[in-house]
Design a protein around this motif. Sequence first.
Motif, PDB file in Angstrom:
ATOM      1  N   SER A  16      -6.379  -4.485   2.569  1.00 61.10           N
ATOM      2  CA  SER A  16      -7.202  -3.922   3.640  1.00 61.10           C
ATOM      3  C   SER A  16      -6.813  -2.449   3.824  1.00 61.10           C
ATOM      4  O   SER A  16      -5.763  -2.010   3.361  1.00 61.10           O
ATOM      5  CB  SER A  16      -6.951  -4.692   4.937  1.00 61.10           C
ATOM      6  OG  SER A  16      -5.652  -4.418   5.415  1.00 61.10           O
ATOM      7  N   PRO A  17      -7.657  -1.686   4.514  1.00 62.59           N
ATOM      8  CA  PRO A  17      -7.295  -0.291   4.785  1.00 62.59           C
ATOM      9  C   PRO A  17      -5.961  -0.178   5.528  1.00 62.59           C
ATOM     10  O   PRO A  17      -5.180   0.733   5.265  1.00 62.59           O
ATOM     11  CB  PRO A  17      -8.451   0.223   5.646  1.00 62.59           C
ATOM     12  CG  PRO A  17      -9.610  -0.629   5.254  1.00 62.59           C
ATOM     13  CD  PRO A  17      -9.022  -1.986   4.953  1.00 62.59           C
ATOM     14  N   GLU A  18      -5.690  -1.115   6.427  1.00 59.11           N
ATOM     15  CA  GLU A  18      -4.427  -1.099   7.161  1.00 59.11           C
ATOM     16  C   GLU A  18      -3.253  -1.390   6.233  1.00 59.11           C
ATOM     17  O   GLU A  18      -2.200  -0.751   6.332  1.00 59.11           O
ATOM     18  CB  GLU A  18      -4.462  -2.109   8.319  1.00 59.11           C
ATOM     19  CG  GLU A  18      -5.414  -1.738   9.435  1.00 59.11           C
ATOM     20  CD  GLU A  18      -6.868  -2.109   9.126  1.00 59.11           C
ATOM     21  OE1 GLU A  18      -7.114  -2.903   8.176  1.00 59.11           O
ATOM     22  OE2 GLU A  18      -7.755  -1.586   9.797  1.00 59.11           O
ATOM     23  N   ARG A  20      -3.174  -0.890   3.005  1.00 60.75           N
ATOM     24  CA  ARG A  20      -3.021   0.281   2.134  1.00 60.75           C
ATOM     25  C   ARG A  20      -2.301   1.415   2.870  1.00 60.75           C
ATOM     26  O   ARG A  20      -1.407   2.061   2.322  1.00 60.75           O
ATOM     27  CB  ARG A  20      -4.390   0.748   1.640  1.00 60.75           C
ATOM     28  CG  ARG A  20      -4.308   1.983   0.754  1.00 60.75           C
ATOM     29  CD  ARG A  20      -5.704   2.443   0.333  1.00 60.75           C
ATOM     30  NE  ARG A  20      -5.640   3.761  -0.237  1.00 60.75           N
ATOM     31  CZ  ARG A  20      -5.711   4.035  -1.525  1.00 60.75           C
ATOM     32  NH1 ARG A  20      -5.863   3.051  -2.384  1.00 60.75           N
ATOM     33  NH2 ARG A  20      -5.642   5.266  -1.957  1.00 60.75           N
ATOM     34  N   ALA A  21      -2.686   1.650   4.119  1.00 57.50           N
ATOM     35  CA  ALA A  21      -2.040   2.702   4.910  1.00 57.50           C
ATOM     36  C   ALA A  21      -0.552   2.392   5.109  1.00 57.50           C
ATOM     37  O   ALA A  21       0.288   3.282   4.995  1.00 57.50           O
ATOM     38  CB  ALA A  21      -2.743   2.867   6.255  1.00 57.50           C
ATOM     39  N   PRO A  97      -4.316   5.213   8.833  1.00 56.54           N
ATOM     40  CA  PRO A  97      -4.832   5.937   7.658  1.00 56.54           C
ATOM     41  C   PRO A  97      -4.858   7.452   7.851  1.00 56.54           C
ATOM     42  O   PRO A  97      -4.490   8.206   6.959  1.00 56.54           O
ATOM     43  CB  PRO A  97      -6.245   5.374   7.464  1.00 56.54           C
ATOM     44  CG  PRO A  97      -6.176   3.999   8.073  1.00 56.54           C
ATOM     45  CD  PRO A  97      -5.244   4.151   9.256  1.00 56.54           C
TER      46      PRO A  97
END
Length: 165
Positions: A16-18, A20-21, A97
């Motif tokens: 998820s973007p989270e 990945r961040a 992000p």
Amino acid sequence: MNALGPRETSQGRHESPEERADRRWNDLLQEVRVIQTGVQILFGFLLTVVFTPRFATLGQTDQTIYVVTVLLGAATTGALIGTVTFHRLVTGHRLKPETVLWASRLSMVGIVLLLATVASALLLILRIAMDDSAVPWIVSGLVGWFILCWFALPTWVLRRSSARE
């Protein structure tokens, strides 16, 4: 599970973007830890030079180079520590992000400032050690080497990899 791992494919990770961040933040933090140690040692050494008896015997040009070097070292420290303070100030606002993006930019500014700090310190030290007209050429060669190692090679690998995709 495939050969690449439980959540990976040949196209990369499934996160998820989270996630990945979080991963990118941890990577950045490790990188800043490595570079900050070197910066702290260099900056600490620079701060002591002014208190040595030899400093008073330096010419105006060398004293100016010293002051510029110390200021560059301070700016480098500020940029690298700024990555952590940025994170600390925006934590809890669901901006991970964006935090990673801006902290990464600050770390790159810190790396560029470190290049300038090292070049300036080399210039000062070699001017005193060698008193030779070759010093600017030696420092330029080393700056070129740092640019190759720190920027050109990674950029070349990135472009080469992008061209294959």
